[in-house]
Design a protein around this motif. Structure first.
Motif, PDB file in Angstrom:
ATOM      1  N   SER A  80       2.926  33.708 129.688  1.00  0.00           N
ATOM      2  CA  SER A  80       2.730  32.620 128.729  1.00  0.00           C
ATOM      3  C   SER A  80       1.456  32.852 127.927  1.00  0.00           C
ATOM      4  N   GLN A  83       0.608  30.426 123.803  1.00  0.00           N
ATOM      5  CA  GLN A  83       0.628  28.967 123.919  1.00  0.00           C
ATOM      6  C   GLN A  83      -0.818  28.492 123.856  1.00  0.00           C
ATOM      7  N   GLN A 113       8.137  37.262 126.690  1.00  0.00           N
ATOM      8  CA  GLN A 113       7.150  36.198 126.566  1.00  0.00           C
ATOM      9  C   GLN A 113       7.763  34.835 126.883  1.00  0.00           C
ATOM     10  N   GLY A 114       6.921  33.970 127.421  1.00  0.00           N
ATOM     11  CA  GLY A 114       7.234  32.551 127.489  1.00  0.00           C
ATOM     12  C   GLY A 114       6.514  31.895 126.332  1.00  0.00           C
ATOM     13  N   SER A 144      11.989  29.286 125.192  1.00  0.00           N
ATOM     14  CA  SER A 144      11.134  30.093 124.320  1.00  0.00           C
ATOM     15  C   SER A 144      11.863  30.476 123.038  1.00  0.00           C
ATOM     16  N   LYS A 297       7.525  26.062 131.460  1.00  0.00           N
ATOM     17  CA  LYS A 297       7.996  27.327 132.018  1.00  0.00           C
ATOM     18  C   LYS A 297       8.616  27.142 133.405  1.00  0.00           C
TER      19      LYS A 297
END
Length: 363
Positions: A80, A83, A113-114, A144, A297
């Motif tokens: 993550s 963000q 990716q998150g 995402s 997530k």
């Protein structure tokens, strides 16, 4: 020989991020043993020792520029990174590394990716502007994918895959048994693992988890072991919960490698987790899991294996958690089988991240 630079939250003693790097290196190495990888790390010495790869400091701009100039590909991820909820500054750091690579003419892949949440107009604009200039994006979940759409990022090829750690190979349980023995937590009793973290100074969830720990010991005759995924922060969080308990429990107080964490979790009969990668480790090792949400997530991963979190850190109750614990405790084999079937597909999707990366690097 292809050269890849990897940018991410590495060298900061976070077990989930170190596991992502380990899984990434494992799969990339399987596909191309001659690949040269350099990792941008908060602690290059630790990264070199832990993973056996070249590493440079995340603050060493001349070295970063030199490596990016020579590289065929920059991998940004996984995890993550993009963000701005847990950290506002880190988003701009990772975007700056991506921008620098593109400025130097190096191809860029966002790797499993998150994405998000990304809050604020400036952050959203920066993410959109840079995100539309990378060469390839893979994300680890449908949430995402939706966040990319909301931000207006659509120019690069985009694939929904899975968290890189899901591609890692399961390990032998012997190392975990040895760690339990060192903590006098071995024996015939079943084990419930609990992974915790600090969050916004809240205490409610700590009181709930202390009550759950006591009830697990009394009602199920099980041993409770707290597993620290971020060292040493999670040790302190676990100790704060253990101090509230009335029944015995064990807090693991050491720092472990990815394979040791997997082995520890593999010795659990059930994993109750706040940390995402505690849940993913349980999935890799075939252990039934229960998640408590604090970030999208967690919800996204659980949804990918047909589950939902049991409440969130603000309002979760001991009764809710115990009801779910009993449900899974009484039919552990069924839940192992259900999760295993869904995870087979996710493992293939996780491995595809590396295949896509190498295809891009070799172009």
């Amino acid at each position: 020989m292809s050269r890849i630079v990897v940018s991410g939250y590495y060298g900061s003693k976070n077990a989930g991020d170190e596991a992502m790097l380990a899984a990434m290196l494992e799969v990339l190495g399987d596909l191309d043993p001659k690949l040269h990888i350099t990792v941008i790390s908060a602690n290059p010495e630790d990264t070199r020792r832990r993973h056996g790869v070249a590493a440079i400091s995340w603050l060493g701009l001349p070295a970063i520029i030199r490596e990016l100039r020579q590289a065929d590909l920059l991998i940004s991820g996984g995890g993550s990174l993009l963000q701005n909820v847990t950290s506002r500054r880190s988003l701009y750091y990772y975007l700056a590394i991506i921008f620098l690579a593109r400025f130097l003419g190096t191809k860029v892949m966002l790797y499993a990716q998150g994405i998000g949440p990304i809050l604020g107009r400036v952050a959203a604009f920066a993410m959109k502007w840079i995100g539309n200039r990378v060469d390839l994006i893979t994300v680890r979940d449908q949430g995402s994918l939706a966040e990319l759409s909301r931000l207006g990022i659509h120019k690069p090829p985009i694939h929904c895959t899975a968290d890189p750690v899901l591609a890692i190979h399961p390990v032998d349980r012997e190392a975990g048994r040895a760690i339990f023995k060192a903590y006098h937590a071995d024996g015939a009793k079943p084990v419930v693992g609990i992974s915790v973290r600090e969050w916004l100074g809240w205490t409610h969830y700590k009181e709930v988890l202390a009550e759950v720990s006591d009830r697990v010991v009394r009602e199920l005759g099980a041993r409770v072991v707290f597993v620290p995924m971020q060292f040493p922060d999670d040790v302190r969080a676990a100790q704060a919960i253990a101090a509230r308990t009335k029944e015995p429990c064990t807090v693991l107080k050491d720092e472990y490698t990815t394979s040791e964490f997997l082995s520890i979790v593999g010795n659990m009969d059930l994993m109750l987790g706040i940390r995402l990668h505690a849940l993913i480790f349980a999935g890799v090792m075939g252990v039934p899991m229960i998640g408590i949400s604090y970030d999208p997530k967690i919800d996204r991963f659980l949804q990918s294996i047909g589950e939902e979190p049991v409440g969130n850190l603000r309002d979760v109750t001991a009764d809710e958690l115990m009801a779910e614990i009993r449900r899974k405790w009484n039919d552990k084999q069924t839940f192992r089988q259900q999760n295993a079937e869904l995870l087979v597909k996710l493992r293939d999707q996780a491995a595809s991240n590396a295949e896509l990366a190498l295809n891009l690097a070799h172009k």
